[in-house]
Design a protein around this motif. Structure first.
Motif, PDB file in Angstrom:
ATOM      1  N   GLU A  25       0.827  -1.208   0.000  1.00 24.05           N
ATOM      2  CA  GLU A  25       0.000   0.000   0.000  1.00 24.05           C
ATOM      3  C   GLU A  25       0.863   1.260   0.000  1.00 24.05           C
ATOM      4  O   GLU A  25       0.513   2.255  -0.630  1.00 24.05           O
ATOM      5  N   TRP A  26       1.986   1.223   0.685  1.00 27.83           N
ATOM      6  CA  TRP A  26       2.866   2.398   0.682  1.00 27.83           C
ATOM      7  C   TRP A  26       3.390   2.663  -0.720  1.00 27.83           C
ATOM      8  O   TRP A  26       3.540   3.819  -1.121  1.00 27.83           O
ATOM      9  N   PHE A  27       3.685   1.610  -1.460  1.00 24.87           N
ATOM     10  CA  PHE A  27       4.141   1.780  -2.845  1.00 24.87           C
ATOM     11  C   PHE A  27       3.054   2.429  -3.692  1.00 24.87           C
ATOM     12  O   PHE A  27       3.318   3.356  -4.477  1.00 24.87           O
ATOM     13  N   LEU A  28       1.818   1.970  -3.540  1.00 19.49           N
ATOM     14  CA  LEU A  28       0.730   2.547  -4.319  1.00 19.49           C
ATOM     15  C   LEU A  28       0.533   4.019  -3.978  1.00 19.49           C
ATOM     16  O   LEU A  28       0.329   4.855  -4.872  1.00 19.49           O
ATOM     17  N   ARG A  29       0.609   4.365  -2.707  1.00 17.56           N
ATOM     18  CA  ARG A  29       0.459   5.765  -2.317  1.00 17.56           C
ATOM     19  C   ARG A  29       1.628   6.603  -2.831  1.00 17.56           C
ATOM     20  O   ARG A  29       1.449   7.757  -3.232  1.00 17.56           O
ATOM     21  N   TRP A  30       2.813   6.024  -2.820  1.00 13.88           N
ATOM     22  CA  TRP A  30       4.001   6.699  -3.367  1.00 13.88           C
ATOM     23  C   TRP A  30       3.816   6.973  -4.851  1.00 13.88           C
ATOM     24  O   TRP A  30       4.150   8.062  -5.340  1.00 13.88           O
ATOM     25  N   LEU A  31       3.271   6.013  -5.578  1.00 16.95           N
ATOM     26  CA  LEU A  31       2.991   6.223  -7.000  1.00 16.95           C
ATOM     27  C   LEU A  31       1.988   7.348  -7.201  1.00 16.95           C
ATOM     28  O   LEU A  31       2.135   8.177  -8.114  1.00 16.95           O
ATOM     29  N   PRO A  36       0.274  13.882  -9.630  1.00 19.68           N
ATOM     30  CA  PRO A  36      -0.930  14.495  -9.070  1.00 19.68           C
ATOM     31  C   PRO A  36      -2.188  14.229  -9.888  1.00 19.68           C
ATOM     32  O   PRO A  36      -3.295  14.194  -9.333  1.00 19.68           O
ATOM     33  N   TRP A  37      -2.056  14.029 -11.192  1.00 17.30           N
ATOM     34  CA  TRP A  37      -3.242  13.780 -12.006  1.00 17.30           C
ATOM     35  C   TRP A  37      -3.923  12.471 -11.608  1.00 17.30           C
ATOM     36  O   TRP A  37      -5.136  12.322 -11.784  1.00 17.30           O
ATOM     37  N   ARG A  38      -3.136  11.533 -11.041  1.00 14.00           N
ATOM     38  CA  ARG A  38      -3.753  10.291 -10.570  1.00 14.00           C
ATOM     39  C   ARG A  38      -4.671  10.572  -9.382  1.00 14.00           C
ATOM     40  O   ARG A  38      -5.741   9.979  -9.249  1.00 14.00           O
ATOM     41  N   LEU A  39      -4.230  11.465  -8.506  1.00 15.02           N
ATOM     42  CA  LEU A  39      -5.077  11.841  -7.374  1.00 15.02           C
ATOM     43  C   LEU A  39      -6.370  12.480  -7.840  1.00 15.02           C
ATOM     44  O   LEU A  39      -7.441  12.239  -7.272  1.00 15.02           O
ATOM     45  N   ALA A  40      -6.274  13.292  -8.884  1.00 15.90           N
ATOM     46  CA  ALA A  40      -7.477  13.917  -9.427  1.00 15.90           C
ATOM     47  C   ALA A  40      -8.453  12.869  -9.952  1.00 15.90           C
ATOM     48  O   ALA A  40      -9.671  12.991  -9.784  1.00 15.90           O
ATOM     49  N   LEU A  41      -7.915  11.824 -10.583  1.00 13.90           N
ATOM     50  CA  LEU A  41      -8.773  10.727 -11.043  1.00 13.90           C
ATOM     51  C   LEU A  41      -9.386   9.954  -9.879  1.00 13.90           C
ATOM     52  O   LEU A  41     -10.540   9.523  -9.929  1.00 13.90           O
ATOM     53  N   LEU A  42      -8.584   9.783  -8.823  1.00 20.76           N
ATOM     54  CA  LEU A  42      -9.019   8.958  -7.695  1.00 20.76           C
ATOM     55  C   LEU A  42     -10.113   9.615  -6.863  1.00 20.76           C
ATOM     56  O   LEU A  42     -11.012   8.926  -6.364  1.00 20.76           O
ATOM     57  N   LEU A  43     -10.054  10.929  -6.691  1.00 18.11           N
ATOM     58  CA  LEU A  43     -10.925  11.610  -5.733  1.00 18.11           C
ATOM     59  C   LEU A  43     -12.410  11.259  -5.889  1.00 18.11           C
ATOM     60  O   LEU A  43     -13.089  10.982  -4.894  1.00 18.11           O
ATOM     61  N   PHE A  71      -5.839   2.976 -10.004  1.00 22.91           N
ATOM     62  CA  PHE A  71      -5.582   4.410 -10.130  1.00 22.91           C
ATOM     63  C   PHE A  71      -4.092   4.730  -9.997  1.00 22.91           C
ATOM     64  O   PHE A  71      -3.602   5.679 -10.606  1.00 22.91           O
ATOM     65  N   ALA A  72      -3.353   3.940  -9.209  1.00 29.14           N
ATOM     66  CA  ALA A  72      -1.924   4.193  -9.016  1.00 29.14           C
ATOM     67  C   ALA A  72      -1.075   3.745 -10.191  1.00 29.14           C
ATOM     68  O   ALA A  72       0.050   4.225 -10.356  1.00 29.14           O
ATOM     69  N   THR A  73      -1.596   2.826 -11.015  1.00 26.57           N
ATOM     70  CA  THR A  73      -0.761   2.236 -12.076  1.00 26.57           C
ATOM     71  C   THR A  73      -1.257   2.500 -13.482  1.00 26.57           C
ATOM     72  O   THR A  73      -0.537   2.214 -14.447  1.00 26.57           O
TER      73      THR A  73
END
Length: 229
Positions: A25-31, A36-43, A71-73
């Protein structure tokens, strides 16, 4: 016993046993933080993922992890993810990190020096487990870990190496039960501990310890392994 003729088998959990934290999970959060665009997709999907994770079934928690993984990959190919996993592992488990757990690693290396068959069985994804083990210098170990598969340009969980599923995946990888030693810090690995002749709980929290001891009828040795490498 002549280990060259009949090697014993030792199975180690990774997270909380050989290295602190949850590397998957730490790796996924690091990715996610790298792009930042991944975070925008995830929200927009985050409330659904959080709700699935809160439900007490393996299926819903697997779905939640698959969502975070996707979303991370998404948009990264395997070669890029391999490079990123190596970079993450260098920070998470490298020489300058406080995460490697010295006593656990010493015990693993003792098994290797005796000629035992050593297997790391982890609920984290196989890619990041391989990278962390390489960073720790764990040559000569076998790895059984959560498998991922491609879906619409990203990765989702294919087969999760957790709970009873961890024992099933070990058997499928040619590790027969009962094996000789099992090491873990978590009650999630109770099936793993029960599949071993000799069981070791590594600095479990009080709630985990109570449940491990109840589930094993007290037949589990507790080892304080919180010292770092």
């Amino acid at each position: 016993m002549d280990h060259s003729l009949s090697p014993e088998v030792a199975v180690f959990d990774l997270d909380g046993t050989l290295v602190s934290g949850e590397c998957g999970e730490w790796f996924l959060r690091w990715l996610m933080r790298r792009r930042p665009w991944r975070l925008a997709l995830l929200l927009p999907a985050l409330p659904v993922i959080a709700s699935l994770r809160a439900l007490p079934t393996a299926r819903t928690r697997r779905a939640a992890l698959s969502g975070l993984c996707w979303f991370a990959t998404v948009g990264s190919d395997d070669a890029e993810l391999d490079r990123l996993a190596a970079a993450f592992a260098a920070g998470h488990a490298g020489a300058d990190s406080a995460n490697p757990m010295r006593a656990g690693l010493d015990r693993l290396r003792e098994h290797l020096s005796r000629g035992d068959r050593v297997v790391i069985a982890s609920g984290s994804g196989a890619r990041v487990v391989r990278a962390v083990c390489a960073e720790l210098g764990l040559d000569g170990v076998e790895i059984v870990a959560t498998r991922e598969r491609r879906l619409l340009g990203g990765l989702v969980v294919g087969e999760r190496c957790l709970g009873e599923g961890k024992v099933l995946m070990l058997r499928a990888a040619g590790v027969p039960t009962p094996f000789d030693y099992a090491y873990s810090d978590s009650v999630a690995d109770l099936p793993l501990l029960l599949a071993a002749r000799r069981r070791f709980a590594i600095s479990p929290s009080a709630p985990h310890l109570r449940r491990i001891m109840a589930g094993t009828d007290g037949d589990c040795l507790v080892l304080p392994w919180r010292t770092r490498q």
